[in-house]
Design an enzyme around this catalytic site. Structure first.
Site, PDB file in Angstrom:
ATOM      1  N   ARG A 110       0.696  -1.214   0.308  1.00 20.28           N
ATOM      2  CA  ARG A 110      -0.269  -0.030  -0.171  1.00 20.28           C
ATOM      3  C   ARG A 110       0.548   0.969   0.132  1.00 20.28           C
ATOM      4  O   ARG A 110       0.628   2.298  -0.562  1.00 20.28           O
ATOM      5  CB  ARG A 110      -0.976  -0.136   1.373  1.00 20.28           C
ATOM      6  CG  ARG A 110      -1.742   0.964   1.778  1.00 20.28           C
ATOM      7  CD  ARG A 110      -3.200   1.221   2.248  1.00 20.28           C
ATOM      8  NE  ARG A 110      -4.023  -0.533   1.927  1.00 20.28           N
ATOM      9  CZ  ARG A 110      -4.003  -0.988   2.853  1.00 20.28           C
ATOM     10  NH1 ARG A 110      -2.859  -1.184   3.681  1.00 20.28           N
ATOM     11  NH2 ARG A 110      -4.764  -2.374   2.522  1.00 20.28           N
ATOM     12  N   TYR A 111       1.894   0.953   0.663  1.00 18.51           N
ATOM     13  CA  TYR A 111       2.886   2.378   0.956  1.00 18.51           C
ATOM     14  C   TYR A 111       4.392   2.436   0.358  1.00 18.51           C
ATOM     15  O   TYR A 111       4.508   0.718  -0.014  1.00 18.51           O
ATOM     16  CB  TYR A 111       3.096   2.238   2.482  1.00 18.51           C
ATOM     17  CG  TYR A 111       2.069   2.872   3.143  1.00 18.51           C
ATOM     18  CD1 TYR A 111       1.161   4.427   3.239  1.00 18.51           C
ATOM     19  CD2 TYR A 111       1.740   2.375   3.973  1.00 18.51           C
ATOM     20  CE1 TYR A 111       0.017   4.472   3.918  1.00 18.51           C
ATOM     21  CE2 TYR A 111       0.468   2.156   4.486  1.00 18.51           C
ATOM     22  CZ  TYR A 111      -0.146   3.434   4.646  1.00 18.51           C
ATOM     23  OH  TYR A 111      -1.720   3.688   5.465  1.00 18.51           O
ATOM     24  N   ARG A 159       7.366   0.065   2.381  1.00 24.57           N
ATOM     25  CA  ARG A 159       6.839  -1.507   3.110  1.00 24.57           C
ATOM     26  C   ARG A 159       5.862  -2.264   2.709  1.00 24.57           C
ATOM     27  O   ARG A 159       5.283  -1.353   1.486  1.00 24.57           O
ATOM     28  CB  ARG A 159       6.786  -1.041   4.647  1.00 24.57           C
ATOM     29  CG  ARG A 159       5.448   0.603   5.224  1.00 24.57           C
ATOM     30  CD  ARG A 159       5.690   1.525   5.570  1.00 24.57           C
ATOM     31  NE  ARG A 159       4.541   2.312   6.111  1.00 24.57           N
ATOM     32  CZ  ARG A 159       4.770   3.901   5.337  1.00 24.57           C
ATOM     33  NH1 ARG A 159       5.438   3.674   4.565  1.00 24.57           N
ATOM     34  NH2 ARG A 159       3.204   4.530   5.911  1.00 24.57           N
ATOM     35  N   CYS A 193      -4.846 -17.304  14.003  1.00 22.83           N
ATOM     36  CA  CYS A 193      -4.633 -16.889  14.306  1.00 22.83           C
ATOM     37  C   CYS A 193      -4.974 -18.034  15.878  1.00 22.83           C
ATOM     38  O   CYS A 193      -5.575 -18.883  15.938  1.00 22.83           O
ATOM     39  CB  CYS A 193      -5.261 -15.562  14.982  1.00 22.83           C
ATOM     40  SG  CYS A 193      -5.276 -14.417  13.959  1.00 22.83           S
ATOM     41  N   CYS A 229     -10.449 -12.408  17.226  1.00 23.45           N
ATOM     42  CA  CYS A 229     -11.239 -11.305  18.045  1.00 23.45           C
ATOM     43  C   CYS A 229     -12.598 -10.820  17.257  1.00 23.45           C
ATOM     44  O   CYS A 229     -12.477 -11.066  16.004  1.00 23.45           O
ATOM     45  CB  CYS A 229     -10.316  -9.946  17.752  1.00 23.45           C
ATOM     46  SG  CYS A 229      -8.395  -9.669  18.368  1.00 23.45           S
ATOM     47  N   CYS A 286     -12.673  -8.095  14.735  1.00 21.27           N
ATOM     48  CA  CYS A 286     -11.245  -8.460  13.093  1.00 21.27           C
ATOM     49  C   CYS A 286     -11.828  -8.170  11.569  1.00 21.27           C
ATOM     50  O   CYS A 286     -12.367  -8.410  12.089  1.00 21.27           O
ATOM     51  CB  CYS A 286     -10.754  -9.951  13.037  1.00 21.27           C
ATOM     52  SG  CYS A 286      -9.203 -10.186  11.975  1.00 21.27           S
ATOM     53  N   ARG A 322     -10.502  -8.376   9.504  1.00 23.02           N
ATOM     54  CA  ARG A 322      -9.244  -9.404   8.068  1.00 23.02           C
ATOM     55  C   ARG A 322     -10.735 -10.731   8.374  1.00 23.02           C
ATOM     56  O   ARG A 322     -10.058 -11.730   8.242  1.00 23.02           O
ATOM     57  CB  ARG A 322      -8.311  -9.588   8.479  1.00 23.02           C
ATOM     58  CG  ARG A 322      -7.673  -9.149   7.616  1.00 23.02           C
ATOM     59  CD  ARG A 322      -6.048  -8.802   7.327  1.00 23.02           C
ATOM     60  NE  ARG A 322      -5.513  -8.341   6.681  1.00 23.02           N
ATOM     61  CZ  ARG A 322      -4.598  -7.242   6.895  1.00 23.02           C
ATOM     62  NH1 ARG A 322      -3.942  -8.164   8.312  1.00 23.02           N
ATOM     63  NH2 ARG A 322      -3.429  -6.439   6.518  1.00 23.02           N
ATOM     64  N   ASP A 379     -12.062  -0.425  12.122  1.00 20.34           N
ATOM     65  CA  ASP A 379     -12.380  -0.635   9.992  1.00 20.34           C
ATOM     66  C   ASP A 379     -14.213  -1.313  10.580  1.00 20.34           C
ATOM     67  O   ASP A 379     -14.732  -1.273  11.511  1.00 20.34           O
ATOM     68  CB  ASP A 379     -12.314  -1.104  10.236  1.00 20.34           C
ATOM     69  CG  ASP A 379     -10.139  -0.855  10.078  1.00 20.34           C
ATOM     70  OD1 ASP A 379      -9.865   0.308   9.576  1.00 20.34           O
ATOM     71  OD2 ASP A 379      -9.167  -1.853  10.638  1.00 20.34           O
ATOM     72  N   ASP A 418      -7.812   4.355   9.157  1.00 19.38           N
ATOM     73  CA  ASP A 418      -7.936   3.137   7.957  1.00 19.38           C
ATOM     74  C   ASP A 418      -9.056   3.488   6.618  1.00 19.38           C
ATOM     75  O   ASP A 418      -9.623   3.145   6.911  1.00 19.38           O
ATOM     76  CB  ASP A 418      -7.812   1.734   8.126  1.00 19.38           C
ATOM     77  CG  ASP A 418      -6.432   1.336   8.013  1.00 19.38           C
ATOM     78  OD1 ASP A 418      -6.375   2.159   6.082  1.00 19.38           O
ATOM     79  OD2 ASP A 418      -5.587   0.554   7.550  1.00 19.38           O
ATOM     80  N   LYS A 472      -3.967   4.558   6.254  1.00  9.72           N
ATOM     81  CA  LYS A 472      -4.029   5.351   7.465  1.00  9.72           C
ATOM     82  C   LYS A 472      -4.229   7.009   7.459  1.00  9.72           C
ATOM     83  O   LYS A 472      -3.124   7.216   7.282  1.00  9.72           O
ATOM     84  CB  LYS A 472      -2.660   4.618   8.357  1.00  9.72           C
ATOM     85  CG  LYS A 472      -3.483   3.137   8.870  1.00  9.72           C
ATOM     86  CD  LYS A 472      -2.912   2.289   9.798  1.00  9.72           C
ATOM     87  CE  LYS A 472      -2.417   0.815  10.010  1.00  9.72           C
ATOM     88  NZ  LYS A 472      -2.322   0.556   8.836  1.00  9.72           N
TER      89      LYS A 472
END
Length: 337
Positions: A85-86, A89, A98, A102, A105, A107, A266, A303, A310
């Site tokens: 995205r950037y 990075r 996981c 959560c 989440c 995702r 999100d 985001d 972000k």
């Protein structure tokens, strides 16, 4: 624990809630480690740890604006397991599994169900992608949770990424230090020792998550020289008051973890019950200014849906007339004009 029956047997939900929990689990992954189960206050309907992890029937109702890919991973994924995205990075997702899932989440549509690690061919292609783009200086392992991998596998991925000439920094994002702290052993810590700095960003939302076992795991990482950051999501019913946030951020700093980002939740499907308005969040962040040290102040970010990245959306201390207000709310002229 992954089913309603298992949660009921552990005393985490009542028998009447088993069918609803199973209905949620058919749509979104459910898993709770024994460590997290031990943090949950039984019978407390408003327990902030339970709210983060126990399935809720509200997850099956989609609110306006919610989307399967709320931060636009797909739009910036040139290869499986890679999000770029950037310019400087890139995200590398070596697994979609996981230790815990959560309920908020972002995702949640892709983690857990059919979770798998990247294939050898996919990993080769991902690292070749990084090596072919000199502008990429940082590789961020996320997922899923990279620390659910074996130390040998995690160390191998980090070592290969560290060997790429243009890579200067590695980062590992994980819930493990607070959700399954027994995993933080000598082998895992050794895997983090690479020829470039490896930062660990710990996802932690409530001060009770830093119990003695988590504190020992965090100390082991810090004592080994691993730089530690924390990411927190601002969640209704979990940490949506200034006292809880202040206690969390002070605890993190006390344990040598620098609060990094405070995220606005999100627009993932079925997560509306966790979201406050941005204005409410800004008021909470504003209340922290002056009452806790600058070391304890993360950047409050949102985001932008669709993959635009972000942006900081913290409160302004400049009023409409161009003056300034201090942390106690008193108005002052701007001495710099």
């Amino acid at each position: 624990m992954r089913t309603g029956g298992a949660l009921a047997a552990a005393g985490l939900i009542d028998r009447a809630g088993v069918a609803a929990a199973d209905a949620v689990a058919r749509n979104y992954a459910v898993a709770i480690t024994p460590h997290v189960a031990g943090l949950i206050e039984r019978g407390a309907a408003d327990d902030p740890i339970a709210r983060q992890y126990l399935p809720d029937p509200g997850e099956l109702a989609r609110s306006p604006g919610e989307r399967d890919d709320p931060i636009g991973d797909d739009a910036h994924s040139p290869l499986p397991g890679v999000v770029h995205r950037y310019p400087d990075r890139v995200l590398l997702m070596p697994t979609t599994a996981c230790p815990v899932y959560c309920r908020f989440c972002f995702r949640r549509e892709r983690v857990g169900h059919g979770a798998a690690a990247m294939s050898a061919e996919q990993l080769d292609a991902a690292l070749a992608y990084v090596a072919s783009r000199p502008a990429i200086r940082e590789v961020i392992l996320t997922g899923g949770d990279p620390m659910i991998l074996s130390p040998r596998r995690l160390g191998g991925i980090l070592g290969r990424a560290a060997a790429i000439a243009n890579v200067e920094v590695l980062r590992v994002h994980s819930r493990v230090p607070v959700a399954d702290p027994a995993r933080i052993d000598r082998a895992l810590i050794a895997a983090l020792g690479q020829d470039v700095p490896v930062y660990v960003a710990i996802h932690c939302n409530h001060p009770r998550e830093i119990d003695p076992a988590a504190a020992r795991a965090i100390a082991a990482l810090a004592d080994a020289g691993v730089p530690l950051l924390a990411q927190t999501v601002l969640l209704r019913g979990v940490n949506d008051d200034a006292d809880t946030l202040a206690a969390l951020f002070r605890a993190l700093v006390r344990h040598r973890v620098r609060p990094y980002y405070l995220h606005h939740p999100d627009l993932a499907p079925g997560t509306a019950r966790f979201r406050l308005s941005v204005a409410e969040d800004q008021a909470l962040v504003r209340a922290l200014r002056g009452r806790i040290s600058g070391l304890c102040q993360p950047t409050y970010v949102l985001d932008i849906p669709g993959g635009y990245g972000k942006v900081p959306v913290g409160p302004s201390f400049r009023d409409a007339g161009g003056g300034l207000s201090d942390w106690q709310g008193a108005a002052h002229p701007d001495p710099h004009g």
